[in-house]
Design a protein around this motif. Sequence first.
Motif, short mmCIF file in Angstrom:
data_model
loop_
_atom_site.label_atom_id
_atom_site.label_comp_id
_atom_site.label_asym_id
_atom_site.label_seq_id
_atom_site.Cartn_x
_atom_site.Cartn_y
_atom_site.Cartn_z
N GLU A 81 40.34 52.17 40.62
CA GLU A 81 39.46 52.34 39.46
C GLU A 81 39.24 51.01 38.75
OE1 GLU A 81 40.16 56.83 37.81
OE2 GLU A 81 41.47 55.23 37.07
N LEU A 82 40.33 50.28 38.54
CA LEU A 82 40.26 49.07 37.74
C LEU A 82 39.45 47.96 38.40
CD1 LEU A 82 41.23 47.35 35.29
CD2 LEU A 82 43.12 46.62 36.75
N VAL A 83 39.72 47.70 39.68
CA VAL A 83 39.11 46.52 40.31
C VAL A 83 37.58 46.61 40.37
CG1 VAL A 83 39.01 45.16 42.45
CG2 VAL A 83 41.22 45.86 41.51
N PRO A 84 37.02 47.75 40.81
CA PRO A 84 35.55 47.84 40.77
C PRO A 84 34.99 47.76 39.35
CG PRO A 84 36.47 49.58 42.15
CD PRO A 84 37.62 48.93 41.44
N TRP A 85 35.73 48.31 38.41
CA TRP A 85 35.29 48.26 37.01
C TRP A 85 35.25 46.81 36.52
CZ3 TRP A 85 37.09 46.48 32.35
CH2 TRP A 85 36.43 46.95 31.19
N LEU A 86 36.31 46.07 36.82
CA LEU A 86 36.36 44.65 36.43
C LEU A 86 35.20 43.88 37.07
CD1 LEU A 86 40.15 43.66 36.64
CD2 LEU A 86 38.72 43.73 34.58
N ASP A 87 34.97 44.17 38.34
CA ASP A 87 33.93 43.45 39.06
C ASP A 87 32.56 43.71 38.43
OD1 ASP A 87 33.13 41.69 40.99
OD2 ASP A 87 32.91 43.21 42.55
N LYS A 88 32.36 44.94 38.02
CA LYS A 88 31.08 45.34 37.44
C LYS A 88 30.88 44.76 36.04
CE LYS A 88 28.78 49.61 36.42
NZ LYS A 88 29.30 50.83 35.82
N ASN A 89 31.97 44.61 35.31
CA ASN A 89 31.86 44.25 33.89
C ASN A 89 32.25 42.81 33.57
OD1 ASN A 89 31.20 46.90 32.44
ND2 ASN A 89 32.82 47.48 33.86
N ARG A 90 32.56 42.02 34.58
CA ARG A 90 33.13 40.69 34.32
C ARG A 90 32.08 39.65 33.98
NH1 ARG A 90 32.09 37.55 38.63
NH2 ARG A 90 31.40 38.69 40.45
N GLY A 91 30.78 40.01 34.06
CA GLY A 91 29.77 39.00 33.81
C GLY A 91 29.89 37.89 34.84
N ASN A 92 30.00 36.65 34.37
CA ASN A 92 30.14 35.53 35.30
C ASN A 92 31.58 35.04 35.40
OD1 ASN A 92 27.47 35.21 36.18
ND2 ASN A 92 26.94 34.26 34.23
N LEU A 93 32.49 35.76 34.82
CA LEU A 93 33.88 35.29 34.81
C LEU A 93 34.51 35.39 36.20
CD1 LEU A 93 35.31 36.94 31.56
CD2 LEU A 93 34.26 34.70 31.83
N SER A 94 35.41 34.47 36.46
CA SER A 94 36.24 34.54 37.67
C SER A 94 37.51 35.29 37.33
CB SER A 94 36.63 33.15 38.16
OG SER A 94 35.52 32.50 38.71
N ILE A 95 37.91 36.20 38.19
CA ILE A 95 39.16 36.93 37.97
C ILE A 95 40.03 36.79 39.20
CG2 ILE A 95 40.21 39.17 37.46
CD1 ILE A 95 37.64 40.00 36.07
N LEU A 96 41.23 36.28 38.97
CA LEU A 96 42.23 36.20 40.04
C LEU A 96 43.01 37.50 40.05
CD1 LEU A 96 44.24 34.80 42.07
CD2 LEU A 96 45.44 33.95 40.06
N ILE A 97 43.10 38.11 41.22
CA ILE A 97 43.96 39.29 41.36
C ILE A 97 45.01 38.95 42.40
CG2 ILE A 97 44.02 41.68 42.21
CD1 ILE A 97 41.27 42.03 40.90
N HIS A 98 46.27 39.04 42.01
CA HIS A 98 47.31 38.71 42.98
C HIS A 98 48.41 39.76 42.97
CE1 HIS A 98 50.53 37.27 40.28
NE2 HIS A 98 49.58 36.74 39.52
N ALA A 99 49.06 39.89 44.12
CA ALA A 99 50.13 40.86 44.28
C ALA A 99 51.39 40.38 43.58
CB ALA A 99 50.41 41.07 45.76
N LEU A 100 52.27 41.31 43.28
CA LEU A 100 53.59 40.97 42.75
C LEU A 100 54.62 41.42 43.77
CD1 LEU A 100 53.30 42.18 39.05
CD2 LEU A 100 53.22 39.85 39.88
N THR A 101 55.03 40.50 44.60
CA THR A 101 56.00 40.87 45.64
C THR A 101 57.36 40.23 45.38
OG1 THR A 101 55.51 38.95 47.04
CG2 THR A 101 54.13 40.90 47.35
N GLY A 102 57.44 39.36 44.38
CA GLY A 102 58.68 38.66 44.11
C GLY A 102 58.67 37.25 44.69
N ASP A 103 57.71 36.97 45.55
CA ASP A 103 57.57 35.63 46.13
C ASP A 103 56.36 34.95 45.46
OD1 ASP A 103 56.83 33.41 47.68
OD2 ASP A 103 57.65 34.30 49.50
N ASP A 104 56.64 34.14 44.45
CA ASP A 104 55.57 33.56 43.64
C ASP A 104 54.54 32.79 44.46
OD1 ASP A 104 56.09 34.51 41.14
OD2 ASP A 104 57.40 32.85 40.57
N LEU A 105 55.03 32.00 45.40
CA LEU A 105 54.10 31.18 46.17
C LEU A 105 53.17 32.06 47.01
CD1 LEU A 105 53.06 28.43 46.96
CD2 LEU A 105 54.80 28.31 48.74
#
Length: 130
Positions: A81-105
Amino acid sequence: MCTGIQNNEIPMNSAKRPVNCHKAYHAHVYFDRQTLEFAEKLCLEAGDLFGLKVGRVHQKLVGPHPRWSCQIIFSHKSFDELVPWLDKNRGNLSILIHALTGDDLKDHTEFAYWLGDCVALDFSMFAPQT
Ligand code: ZN
């Protein structure tokens, strides 16, 4: 399980579309002085709409982020739900989406995805301390 991100020939800085194959994620909405208000509203609205925890709106560089940013924490349950919503409403902003696996790199390279243009992150803090 992670279809679409297994192609090793994709250069690290090319924009990968988010895939829902991790348990938990951060979304980092990037903005600047001009887009501050818009970004703040976007993050608060996302938090309200989807019942998510929204971090501080940083008017400075934090972590590996090369721009001002605001963080939204979400799980795989909210992803579709969130990701398509963000994509639709973000205007020209860049949004980084990253996983949280415990390995920062890994989370900020292999498991980093973009809505909008990708931006080069500062990985220096993930280098092993010697
Ligand atoms: Zn993060």
